[in-house]
Write a protein that holds these residues in place. Structure first.
Motif, PDB file in Angstrom:
ATOM      1  N   LEU A   1      24.661   0.373 -46.024  1.00  0.00           N
ATOM      2  CA  LEU A   1      25.643   1.300 -45.761  1.00  0.00           C
ATOM      3  C   LEU A   1      25.865   2.373 -46.733  1.00  0.00           C
ATOM      4  O   LEU A   1      25.993   3.469 -46.632  1.00  0.00           O
ATOM      5  N   GLU A   2      25.659   1.647 -47.940  1.00  0.00           N
ATOM      6  CA  GLU A   2      26.250   2.404 -48.999  1.00  0.00           C
ATOM      7  C   GLU A   2      25.007   3.360 -49.719  1.00  0.00           C
ATOM      8  O   GLU A   2      25.193   4.575 -49.794  1.00  0.00           O
ATOM      9  N   THR A   3      23.575   3.051 -49.546  1.00  0.00           N
ATOM     10  CA  THR A   3      22.516   3.368 -50.029  1.00  0.00           C
ATOM     11  C   THR A   3      22.236   4.657 -49.259  1.00  0.00           C
ATOM     12  O   THR A   3      21.812   5.737 -49.529  1.00  0.00           O
ATOM     13  N   THR A   4      22.641   4.517 -47.879  1.00  0.00           N
ATOM     14  CA  THR A   4      22.452   5.738 -46.996  1.00  0.00           C
ATOM     15  C   THR A   4      23.461   6.569 -46.417  1.00  0.00           C
ATOM     16  O   THR A   4      23.350   7.886 -45.948  1.00  0.00           O
ATOM     17  N   GLY A   5      24.629   6.366 -47.553  1.00  0.00           N
ATOM     18  CA  GLY A   5      25.706   7.277 -47.237  1.00  0.00           C
ATOM     19  C   GLY A   5      26.541   7.128 -45.821  1.00  0.00           C
ATOM     20  O   GLY A   5      27.316   7.665 -45.555  1.00  0.00           O
ATOM     21  N   MET A   6      26.340   5.815 -45.194  1.00  0.00           N
ATOM     22  CA  MET A   6      27.049   5.704 -43.686  1.00  0.00           C
ATOM     23  C   MET A   6      28.281   4.885 -44.079  1.00  0.00           C
ATOM     24  O   MET A   6      28.845   4.488 -42.947  1.00  0.00           O
ATOM     25  N   ALA A   7      28.556   4.340 -45.243  1.00  0.00           N
ATOM     26  CA  ALA A   7      29.548   3.446 -45.509  1.00  0.00           C
ATOM     27  C   ALA A   7      30.862   4.075 -44.980  1.00  0.00           C
ATOM     28  O   ALA A   7      31.856   3.452 -44.515  1.00  0.00           O
ATOM     29  N   ARG A   8      30.868   5.400 -45.253  1.00  0.00           N
ATOM     30  CA  ARG A   8      32.159   6.153 -44.839  1.00  0.00           C
ATOM     31  C   ARG A   8      32.724   6.171 -43.470  1.00  0.00           C
ATOM     32  O   ARG A   8      33.773   6.272 -43.206  1.00  0.00           O
ATOM     33  N   TYR A   9      31.740   5.838 -42.508  1.00  0.00           N
ATOM     34  CA  TYR A   9      31.876   5.977 -40.998  1.00  0.00           C
ATOM     35  C   TYR A   9      32.657   4.272 -40.751  1.00  0.00           C
ATOM     36  O   TYR A   9      32.929   4.408 -39.607  1.00  0.00           O
ATOM     37  N   PHE A  10      32.683   3.342 -41.504  1.00  0.00           N
ATOM     38  CA  PHE A  10      32.940   2.070 -41.115  1.00  0.00           C
ATOM     39  C   PHE A  10      33.809   1.460 -42.127  1.00  0.00           C
ATOM     40  O   PHE A  10      33.514   1.297 -43.181  1.00  0.00           O
ATOM     41  N   ASP A  11      34.834   1.007 -41.342  1.00  0.00           N
ATOM     42  CA  ASP A  11      36.083   0.265 -42.163  1.00  0.00           C
ATOM     43  C   ASP A  11      35.661  -1.115 -42.272  1.00  0.00           C
ATOM     44  O   ASP A  11      36.326  -1.876 -42.933  1.00  0.00           O
ATOM     45  N   GLN A  12      35.193  -1.571 -41.280  1.00  0.00           N
ATOM     46  CA  GLN A  12      34.733  -3.056 -41.097  1.00  0.00           C
ATOM     47  C   GLN A  12      33.249  -3.457 -40.828  1.00  0.00           C
ATOM     48  O   GLN A  12      32.527  -2.753 -40.214  1.00  0.00           O
ATOM     49  N   VAL A  13      33.166  -4.555 -41.411  1.00  0.00           N
ATOM     50  CA  VAL A  13      31.702  -5.254 -41.086  1.00  0.00           C
ATOM     51  C   VAL A  13      31.677  -6.846 -40.599  1.00  0.00           C
ATOM     52  O   VAL A  13      32.549  -7.456 -41.119  1.00  0.00           O
ATOM     53  N   VAL A  14      31.142  -6.961 -39.429  1.00  0.00           N
ATOM     54  CA  VAL A  14      30.982  -8.519 -39.203  1.00  0.00           C
ATOM     55  C   VAL A  14      29.506  -8.926 -39.240  1.00  0.00           C
ATOM     56  O   VAL A  14      28.476  -8.358 -38.930  1.00  0.00           O
ATOM     57  N   CYS A  15      29.280  -9.969 -40.103  1.00  0.00           N
ATOM     58  CA  CYS A  15      28.111 -10.554 -40.529  1.00  0.00           C
ATOM     59  C   CYS A  15      27.805 -11.729 -39.834  1.00  0.00           C
ATOM     60  O   CYS A  15      28.728 -12.592 -39.366  1.00  0.00           O
ATOM     61  N   GLY A  16      26.474 -12.456 -39.844  1.00  0.00           N
ATOM     62  CA  GLY A  16      26.161 -13.707 -39.078  1.00  0.00           C
ATOM     63  C   GLY A  16      27.029 -14.807 -39.768  1.00  0.00           C
ATOM     64  O   GLY A  16      27.341 -15.759 -39.008  1.00  0.00           O
ATOM     65  N   ALA A  17      27.420 -14.882 -41.035  1.00  0.00           N
ATOM     66  CA  ALA A  17      28.073 -15.762 -41.579  1.00  0.00           C
ATOM     67  C   ALA A  17      29.678 -15.895 -41.039  1.00  0.00           C
ATOM     68  O   ALA A  17      30.308 -17.059 -41.302  1.00  0.00           O
ATOM     69  N   ASP A  18      30.056 -15.043 -40.316  1.00  0.00           N
ATOM     70  CA  ASP A  18      31.381 -14.904 -39.969  1.00  0.00           C
ATOM     71  C   ASP A  18      31.649 -15.527 -38.680  1.00  0.00           C
ATOM     72  O   ASP A  18      32.838 -15.798 -38.254  1.00  0.00           O
ATOM     73  N   VAL A  19      30.638 -15.973 -37.765  1.00  0.00           N
ATOM     74  CA  VAL A  19      30.780 -16.566 -36.739  1.00  0.00           C
ATOM     75  C   VAL A  19      30.004 -17.918 -36.579  1.00  0.00           C
ATOM     76  O   VAL A  19      29.126 -18.066 -37.457  1.00  0.00           O
ATOM     77  N   ARG A  20      30.346 -18.504 -35.812  1.00  0.00           N
ATOM     78  CA  ARG A  20      29.809 -19.855 -35.531  1.00  0.00           C
ATOM     79  C   ARG A  20      28.432 -20.025 -35.139  1.00  0.00           C
ATOM     80  O   ARG A  20      27.462 -20.768 -35.433  1.00  0.00           O
ATOM     81  N   HIS A  21      28.478 -19.179 -34.034  1.00  0.00           N
ATOM     82  CA  HIS A  21      26.964 -19.007 -33.152  1.00  0.00           C
ATOM     83  C   HIS A  21      26.521 -17.752 -33.357  1.00  0.00           C
ATOM     84  O   HIS A  21      27.193 -16.583 -33.052  1.00  0.00           O
ATOM     85  N   SER A  22      25.099 -17.439 -33.770  1.00  0.00           N
ATOM     86  CA  SER A  22      24.553 -16.062 -33.927  1.00  0.00           C
ATOM     87  C   SER A  22      24.231 -15.623 -32.534  1.00  0.00           C
ATOM     88  O   SER A  22      24.119 -16.375 -31.300  1.00  0.00           O
ATOM     89  N   LYS A  23      23.600 -14.499 -32.327  1.00  0.00           N
ATOM     90  CA  LYS A  23      22.958 -13.924 -31.197  1.00  0.00           C
ATOM     91  C   LYS A  23      21.756 -14.996 -30.889  1.00  0.00           C
ATOM     92  O   LYS A  23      21.134 -15.392 -31.874  1.00  0.00           O
ATOM     93  N   PRO A  24      21.612 -15.071 -29.633  1.00  0.00           N
ATOM     94  CA  PRO A  24      22.101 -14.456 -28.451  1.00  0.00           C
ATOM     95  C   PRO A  24      23.416 -14.663 -28.126  1.00  0.00           C
ATOM     96  O   PRO A  24      23.827 -14.477 -26.807  1.00  0.00           O
ATOM     97  N   ALA A  25      24.126 -15.666 -28.719  1.00  0.00           N
ATOM     98  CA  ALA A  25      25.512 -15.927 -28.219  1.00  0.00           C
ATOM     99  C   ALA A  25      26.297 -14.766 -28.687  1.00  0.00           C
ATOM    100  O   ALA A  25      26.003 -13.851 -29.482  1.00  0.00           O
TER     101      ALA A  25
END
Length: 219
Positions: free
Chosen positions: A121-145
């Motif tokens: 997000l930072e290297t592409t300059g897109m970080a300013r459009y997002f206040d929040q991020v959810v990553c795989g480590a934030d949830v118990r079950h990853s996609k396809p859940a």
């Protein structure tokens, strides 16, 4: 009516799926492993996975190796490569600018490690459009859940049924459908098969098309 947009990252926002694929050979070389014979099944089946599901997928193709060691090595190589910058997918900047003009909340929900998401997000300059991020480590079950999309909606304070999920991978589409979101696929490497076509609401050729559908009130 769409009240928020949830973005996958790899292959949807940034042209990184192909970069991830190129990292497996040096990872195997560094660890003294042979590449899987069925590369299409290995790559396609692993996209969108994280945590236990990713390790289980790797174990199928590397039964004699420790999958966590492999994951840590590929993350190490990914950090080095992605620090050089990654290409944005066509229409990303225009779509994000339109969403900002419409004051539609948006969030990234990606199975990738948080540090890599933030770096991209930072290297592409897109970080300013997002206040929040959810990553795989934030949830118990990853996609396809559906967990990661449900958590993204919770953080935005929006009912998941009023959220637009943008995905490129099969596992991501499965997760968006399971969550109950309006799910739009923007195929990257793998084109949808019969199963996936039955799960998404729309399929768009690129993010420009997604943007136009939103402007036309068709999403």
């Amino acid at each position: 009516m769409i009240k928020a947009v949830i973005f996958d990252m790899d292959g949807l926002m940034f042209d990184t799926e192909r970069l991830w694929d190129t990292l497996w050979e040096p990872t195997c070389r560094a660890l003294g492993l042979e590449m899987p014979q069925d590369l299409e099944a290995f790559f396609t089946g692993g996209r969108g996975l994280a945590g236990v599901k990713l390790n289980e997928h790797i174990q199928k193709f590397f039964p004699q190796a420790d999958p966590q060691v492999i994951v840590e090595k590929i993350w190490e190589l990914a950090e080095q490569r992605f620090a050089q910058g990654v290409p944005c997918k066509p229409g990303l900047a225009e779509l994000l600018e339109t969403l900002e003009e419409k004051k539609l909340p948006r969030i990234v929900a990606s199975s990738s490690p948080r540090a890599l998401i933030q770096k991209n997000l930072e290297t592409t300059g897109m970080a300013r459009y997002f206040d929040q991020v959810v990553c795989g480590a934030d949830v118990r079950h990853s996609k396809p859940a559906p967990d990661i999309f449900l958590e993204a909606a919770r953080r935005l304070g929006v009912d998941i049924r009023d959220c637009l999920v943008l995905e490129d991978s099969f596992n991501g589409v499965r997760a968006g459908h399971a969550a109950g979101a309006v799910t739009v696929m923007v195929p990257d490497i793998a084109q949808p098969d019969e199963e996936i076509r039955a799960l998404y609401n729309r399929c768009c050729k690129d993010l420009f098309e997604v943007r136009q559908l939103l402007l036309d009130g068709q999403l």
